[in-house]
Design a protein around this motif. Structure first.
Motif, mmCIF file in Angstrom:
data_model
loop_
_atom_site.group_PDB
_atom_site.id
_atom_site.type_symbol
_atom_site.label_atom_id
_atom_site.label_comp_id
_atom_site.label_asym_id
_atom_site.label_seq_id
_atom_site.Cartn_x
_atom_site.Cartn_y
_atom_site.Cartn_z
ATOM 1 N N SER A 269 0.838 -1.191 0.000
ATOM 2 C CA SER A 269 0.000 0.000 0.000
ATOM 3 C C SER A 269 0.873 1.241 0.000
ATOM 4 C CB SER A 269 -0.904 0.016 1.235
ATOM 5 O OG SER A 269 -0.115 0.188 2.399
ATOM 6 N N PHE A 270 0.217 2.388 -0.099
ATOM 7 C CA PHE A 270 0.878 3.673 0.099
ATOM 8 C C PHE A 270 0.543 4.171 1.502
ATOM 9 C CE2 PHE A 270 0.284 3.289 -4.430
ATOM 10 C CZ PHE A 270 1.489 3.752 -4.952
ATOM 11 N N GLY B 92 -3.301 4.630 5.506
ATOM 12 C CA GLY B 92 -3.007 3.799 4.350
ATOM 13 C C GLY B 92 -3.909 4.114 3.184
ATOM 14 N N HIS B 93 -3.404 3.905 1.992
ATOM 15 C CA HIS B 93 -4.186 4.108 0.767
ATOM 16 C C HIS B 93 -3.951 2.912 -0.142
ATOM 17 C CE1 HIS B 93 -5.322 8.403 1.384
ATOM 18 N NE2 HIS B 93 -4.355 8.285 2.268
ATOM 19 N N PRO B 94 -4.994 2.467 -0.845
ATOM 20 C CA PRO B 94 -4.867 1.231 -1.610
ATOM 21 C C PRO B 94 -3.836 1.320 -2.711
ATOM 22 C CG PRO B 94 -6.872 2.403 -2.186
ATOM 23 C CD PRO B 94 -6.303 3.094 -0.998
ATOM 24 N N SER B 95 -3.100 0.241 -2.849
ATOM 25 C CA SER B 95 -2.151 0.110 -3.952
ATOM 26 C C SER B 95 -2.788 -0.784 -5.001
ATOM 27 C CB SER B 95 -0.837 -0.510 -3.458
ATOM 28 O OG SER B 95 0.023 -0.790 -4.538
ATOM 29 N N PRO B 96 -3.223 -0.234 -6.132
ATOM 30 C CA PRO B 96 -3.945 -1.049 -7.107
ATOM 31 C C PRO B 96 -3.077 -2.051 -7.836
ATOM 32 C CG PRO B 96 -3.562 1.135 -7.989
ATOM 33 C CD PRO B 96 -3.088 1.155 -6.559
ATOM 34 N N ASP C 76 -3.824 10.981 -8.951
ATOM 35 C CA ASP C 76 -4.355 12.185 -9.596
ATOM 36 C C ASP C 76 -4.757 13.264 -8.605
ATOM 37 O OD1 ASP C 76 -6.587 11.137 -8.427
ATOM 38 O OD2 ASP C 76 -7.723 10.866 -10.280
ATOM 39 N N GLY C 77 -4.347 13.110 -7.354
ATOM 40 C CA GLY C 77 -4.726 14.054 -6.316
ATOM 41 C C GLY C 77 -5.842 13.538 -5.441
ATOM 42 N N HIS C 78 -6.476 12.432 -5.879
ATOM 43 C CA HIS C 78 -7.583 11.858 -5.118
ATOM 44 C C HIS C 78 -7.340 10.397 -4.775
ATOM 45 C CE1 HIS C 78 -9.906 15.484 -5.964
ATOM 46 N NE2 HIS C 78 -9.555 15.350 -7.236
ATOM 47 N N GLY C 79 -6.839 9.631 -5.693
ATOM 48 C CA GLY C 79 -6.609 8.212 -5.459
ATOM 49 C C GLY C 79 -5.620 7.657 -6.456
ATOM 50 N N TRP C 80 -5.200 6.414 -6.219
ATOM 51 C CA TRP C 80 -4.205 5.746 -7.066
ATOM 52 C C TRP C 80 -4.905 4.828 -8.054
ATOM 53 C CZ3 TRP C 80 0.947 6.838 -6.936
ATOM 54 C CH2 TRP C 80 1.415 7.565 -5.839
#
Length: 1146
Positions: free
Chosen positions: A674-675, A685-689, A722-726
């Protein structure tokens, strides 16, 4: 050829009805316009052809699209259409802007053409308004007017459109013409940029810059002599029609390993994880996968007789469908003469050959499989001679007796050898392609790079391709030179040796490796040098680099305008190859090696007490952020000391990159799945696609980031923020993303042998909105899977049901009362704590004091038991041993999994009343796991054996209807069996944990589709996993002191070493190598110890409560479980060869 007519006016162009004008003046002007239009029509006559025309350069007259035009700064000498002489314009001062007006039903456009003899020159163009003209507004009626004459052009996504009058007389944007560079200077004009081929751009806008269409290795090839298809490791199928290339790009992680076709409109391609594609002459279409095992070859004798082989898989296509013959074992290679004479490689020493009526087993020269070389190719000559090539560079020749013997050819280990259809023997010795002539090897072609491979097309022509994106074929058309090779892919050697990119402050792009390159103003410039550049960065106003000399001395370098100046040279403890530079100024530069070094403009010194830093970034010398690639560690430097802020890491995990937008906006990435983001207060945490491993993170346009993994199997991963999500990007840069750089032109991506470019902003990937999906599809609730315009899978939420539940049709309905109603059933006569001795395993709670378990004396049965009265209520036996028990409270069903069956045990009436009734569901393989899914559905993880007696198989997920026992859907998936499964009904996501890996799959009831959204690897072994919907976490409590927490946004935490293990790690028994004993209570993890239960907070990992259990020295701990209404918590342990069930009434 025509000449537009210019009309000279003094001062201003003719305008119609200025506001405040009189009717009389308007009529006079209209009369003048009609006369003028008549004059224009008369003068707009055709001129002579170019050859005979007086339109000569000496007259400053030029031809453009068949029309005569004056050069810039010149105007027509007269209005005579035959007078094609241009004269220099005089100074006539500012001319009026283009004007529009009406003349009856005509809209007249007056545009400035220039000035002559001190007067403005205008061109008048009339256009008929189909719906009439509004002379007040000066516009045709019935127009949407998306543009007007004052805005002549617009540039977007690398294409230029012109505002023109359409057939209705309306202003509208004309057809967009691509900029030659594919780049917009601004919103109104093109810019000098790299030359790209739009036919080779991916759906995410990545286009090859150099002439070659692809980079990296060639994996498959098909040609009929007129067209060519190539499958490359970058995920593209590339088509050459004799003059130009086009591309079809595969989905993420798809790869093609082999191609065969009977004709140009009947081509098969097979590859990774059972991928099967077919080309019908216009479209590539995917066929359903029978098994998710790699397919390495495809061959056929006719369109209705095609075979594919791979890792333990042998498939046949009969013209209608693919099937798997159950009597053939294959390892991946096929070669044949016709339908009655072909062979399939079974192992490195065994071949299965078809003689028209029977399969015959044939053998090679090796004894057994261990230590033998693997086979790399099989072929058959026009004379019917079969050959097989080994990894040792040996050619095996099939004899008449069915025995495969080494041919009498000299070779070296590792040579790639090949026998072509004409009987020629070939070998690749490093970059030297050789052919055997009269028993000796002769050089044929010096290849530009390593990793080459030989191919043969439908006509028997020999081809060679390398891992840098080149492809050449043997051209026998010239009888005087039968060894001529024709290179088709536009390979450019210069770009193959570039390793690094850097964006210059002036908008230029710099690249370096064995040479240095610069792109500026549409032109490439190259400089040669001996030093190999291993890292390249613009630091302040200077271009700096790390280099390695031919004698392996390490250097810190600075670009002086024409070459590299050495700032420091020596040898570091840690090799400089692979190290990175970062700095705030040329006198404040860090070299990221172990230990961390710093350059102050004079000397390179070790930074004390820091060790290795894998990523570094900051906005000032007093505030730097660093990460390590050993353990998940985030550090911060305050100008004086380094402090570790985040350290929930475990061995093997790594953070490799960091980027600071602001002190409260910092991003981190690595191989953690993840990021991580810092908002000034918390890490989230933010999803890593994409795949979990990441090497680099660089900025794009303001507020955006790019992240990439250099090595992710055969497909490197590129992600965009993009400033919002991956989101994951289809980049087609190959297996190695070497570097990324963003300039004012756009973003550049350097792969192996190829440079790709993406203008910013590219055409956006437009997801299906909730309104489009929900309202358009008639869904009022639920989570559904959709696909955006770039082919990315996304989940869209259509809403929740405040009361009731969401049906499979997407509507809120009243949820029926559960058949298994525990609301009136309490704890019976149970005391607050206590225990009962039972001989059994796999305990599951029903209502109150009633449980179900597997008795030790009968592994193929289950017992319904009341703990309060210590009474057996029911029992039921099956034909196979019981592996797993679950309870569906809604349907009142006990679900029992055995080896190959799922049994649905209906509880007639309330629990404890009358006898049980069972329905059995047959599965296509051995059941490994199961989880309750949507209302009335069950997911079952099945291991399906492949044909043959080799014991290999395929993981599939089956969806079972609990009411009818029907298997609704069967979906192969990429994963490992075993472990646990959990379904999050609200998010419609299925978590499948196998050995070391976790898969998150999206479920869509419309098609029973299970789409693999994300994967996390290296979670550890022997983990007991639970889903915590209330805490939005997936928890794996593993042996050896590890708790792994996966947030639903896929941030991975680990408490390695921070929590005590449920086992004694110093003990020699098997307790520390078995699944831990855990359950879930809201946002807490319940862990069973030898003599207690602990409640662990999933946020802080602190122990919130401890409850002592009845004393026992267990040899094995069972998994804690609750009754269906949560009124009782049970904990099982094996004490003195008997299971003791302990309980707590909360």
């Amino acid at each position: 050829m025509t000449k537009p007519t210019d009309v000279v006016f003094s001062g201003t162009p003719l305008r119609y009805r200025p506001f405040g004008s009189t009717t009389a003046s308007r009529n006079i002007e209209a009369s003048m316009l009609k006369s003028l239009i008549t004059l224009l029509i008369v003068f707009a006559t055709a001129c002579a052809s170019k050859e005979s025309s007086p339109c000569l350069a000496k007259n400053h007259c030029v031809l453009q699209d068949g029309d005569a035009r004056c050069e810039e700064g010149y105007a027509w000498r007269s209005n005579d259409p035959e007078d094609l002489v241009c004269v220099a314009m005089g100074d006539c001062g500012p001319c009026q802007a283009p004007a529009v007006s009406c003349d009856g039903d005509y809209l007249v456009v007056s545009e400035v053409a220039g000035c002559k003899a001190g007067e403005c020159v205008y061109t008048q163009t009339p256009a008929l308004c189909v719906n009439g003209c509004d002379d007040i507004l000066g516009a045709c009626l019935g127009c949407n007017n998306p543009c007007d004459s004052n805005t002549q052009t617009q540039c977007a996504a690398g294409s230029l459109s012109t505002c023109t009058l359409d057939a209705l007389g309306c202003w509208s944007w004309g057809e967009a013409e691509p900029c030659e560079s594919g780049v917009c200077q601004d919103s109104h004009s093109c810019r000098d940029g790299p030359t790209i081929s739009r036919d080779l751009c991916t759906v995410d806008g990545w286009c090859p810059v150099v002439p070659q269409p692809f980079g990296g290795a060639l994996w498959a090839l098909w040609s009929d002599g007129e067209i060519l298809w190539v499958a490359a490791e970058d995920g593209g199928l590339y088509h050459y029609n004799g003059t130009s290339w086009s591309a079809f790009y595969l989905d993420f992680y798809e790869e093609v390993y082999a191609m065969w076709g009977s004709a140009a409109n009947d081509i098969w391609a097979v590859g990774k994880a059972g991928l099967i594609l077919h080309f019908d002459g216009s479209l590539w279409q995917r066929w359903p996968m029978l098994y998710q095992r790699d397919l390495h070859s495809v061959w056929g004798s006719a369109a209705d007789n095609v075979y594919a082989a791979g890792d333990g898989v042998f498939l046949h296509f009969d013209g209608d469908s693919w099937s798997a013959p159950d009597d053939v074992w294959a390892s991946g290679l096929i070669a044949g003469i016709d339908a009655d004479n072909f062979c399939v490689a079974a192992t490195t020493d065994r071949f299965n050959c078809w003689n028209g009526s029977n399969w015959v087993e044939e053998y090679g020269p090796y004894s057994g499989d261990v230590g033998n070389p693997s086979l790399t190719a099989m072929s058959v000559t026009a004379a019917g001679v079969f050959w097989a090539a080994t990894l040792w560079g040996e050619l095996l020749l099939r004899g008449d007796d069915g025995y495969w013997r080494p041919a009498a050819t000299s070779h070296e280990d590792g040579d790639h050898v090949w026998a072509s259809r004409d009987g020629s023997l070939w070998r690749l010795n490093d970059r030297d392609l050789q052919r055997q002539v009269d028993g000796s090897w002769q050089s044929e072609l010096e290849l530009p790079c390593d990793g080459a491979k030989l191919f043969e097309d439908n006509l028997g022509t020999t081809w060679v391709g390398g891992d840098c994106g080149f492809v050449s074929k043997l051209d026998d058309s010239d009888s005087e030179d039968a060894s001529a090779w024709l290179q088709l892919s536009g390979f450019d050697q210069r770009f193959h040796h570039l390793e690094n990119l850097a964006a210059g402050p002036d908008g230029s792009l710099w690249a370096a490796g064995d040479q240095t390159a610069r792109f500026a103003d549409g032109t490439w410039t190259f400089w040669q040098h001996e030093v190999a550049i291993t890292n390249l960065e613009w630091i302040g106003s200077e271009l700096m680099a790390l280099g390695l000399t031919p004698s392996f001395e390490e250097q810190l370098l600075r670009w002086n305008g024409s070459g590299w100046q050495v700032l420091w040279q020596g040898t570091l403890d840690d090799p400089i190859y692979g190290a990175k530079l970062w700095g705030l100024s040329p006198e404040d530069v860090y070299v990221l090696v172990e230990p961390l070094h710093h350059w102050d403009g004079t000397s390179l010194e070790v930074v004390p007490n820091v060790g290795y830093v894998s990523g570094l970034h900051g906005l000032s010398a007093e505030s730097l952020w660093g990460v390590r690639d050993t353990y998940t560690s985030i550090m911060r430097y305050d100008g004086d000391t380094w402090n570790t802020l985040y350290g929930h890491g475990w061995a093997g995990s790594a953070l490799t990159s960091v980027w600071v937008f602001a002190e409260d906006d910092v991003w981190f990435h690595g191989d953690i799945g993840s990021f991580i983001h810092w908002d000034g207060t918390h890490f989230t945490g933010h999803p890593s696609p994409g795949l979990s491993f990441g090497d680099m993170m660089v900025p794009g346009a303001p507020g955006t980031l790019w992240a990439a993994s250099q090595y992710s199997g055969n497909n490197s991963t590129l992600m965009y923020f993009d400033g919002h999500g991956w989101e994951l990007q289809r980049h087609a840069a190959g297996a190695q993303i070497r570097d990324i750089a963003h300039t004012s032109l756009g973003t550049w991506l350097l792969g192996r042998g190829q440079l790709r470019f993406r203008q910013h902003p590219a055409e956006p990937c437009i997801p299906e909105t909730a309104n489009e999906l929900c309202l358009g599809g008639g869904f009022s609730c639920g989570t559904w899977l959709t696909t955006d315009t770039c082919g990315h899978k996304r989940q869209v939420v259509c809403g929740d049901c405040s009361t009731g539940e969401c049906s499979a049709a997407g509507h809120c309905v009243l949820a029926p009362a559960p058949i298994l109603d525990c609301s009136t059933t309490g704890a019976g006569a149970l005391a607050t704590t206590g225990s009962v001795t039972l001989s059994g395993r796999d305990f599951v709670g029903l209502c109150g004091s009633e449980i179900v378990f597997v008795p030790a004396s009968q592994n193929n049965s289950i017992v319904h038991f009341d703990v309060a009265t210590e009474t057996e209520l029911h029992s039921l036996s099956f034909t196979e041993d019981v592996r797993q028990i679950s309870v569906d409270q809604r349907t009142g069903t006990v679900v029992v999994r055995t080896e190959s069956l799922v049994h649905l045990v209906a509880l007639v009436g309330r629990v404890g009343l009358t006898a049980w009734q069972a329905t059995s569901v047959a599965l296509a393989g051995d059941a490994e796991n199961m989880a309750l899914g949507e209302p009335g559905e069950l997911f079952v993880d099945v291991f399906r054996l492949l044909p043959g007696e080799h014991g290999m198989g395929q993981a599939v997920l089956q969806t079972v209807d609990l009411a009818t026992g029907e298997v609704r859907h069967t979906t192969p998936y990429r994963g490992f069996q075993g472990g646990t499964m959990h379904y999050d009904a609200k998010a419609r996501q299925l978590f499948v944990y196998g050995w070391y890996s976790l898969h998150k799959l999206a479920y869509d009831p419309r098609e029973g589709l299970l789409h693999n959204l994300e994967e996390v690897d290296d979670l550890g072994d022997y983990c007991s996993a639970v889903l915590a919907p209330e805490a939005h976490k997936y928890v794996a409590y593993c042996s050896l002191n590890t708790v792994v927490v996966v947030d639903t946004d896929y941030m991975v935490h680990s408490t390695n070493g921070l929590l005590p293990s449920p086992f004694d790690n110093n003990s020699s028994d098997n307790r520390n190598r078995s699944f831990p004993a855990v359950a879930l209570s809201g946002t807490e993890l319940v862990v069973q110890k030898q003599d207690s239960l602990e409640w662990i907070d999933l946020s802080s990992f602190e122990v919130n409560a401890t409850v002592a259990l009845v004393a026992c020295d267990p040899s094995t701990l069972g998994k804690p479980f609750y009754s269906q209404n949560g009124s009782i918590l049970y904990a099982a342990a094996e004490c003195s060869s008997e299971w003791q069930l302990r309980w707590i009434v909360p």
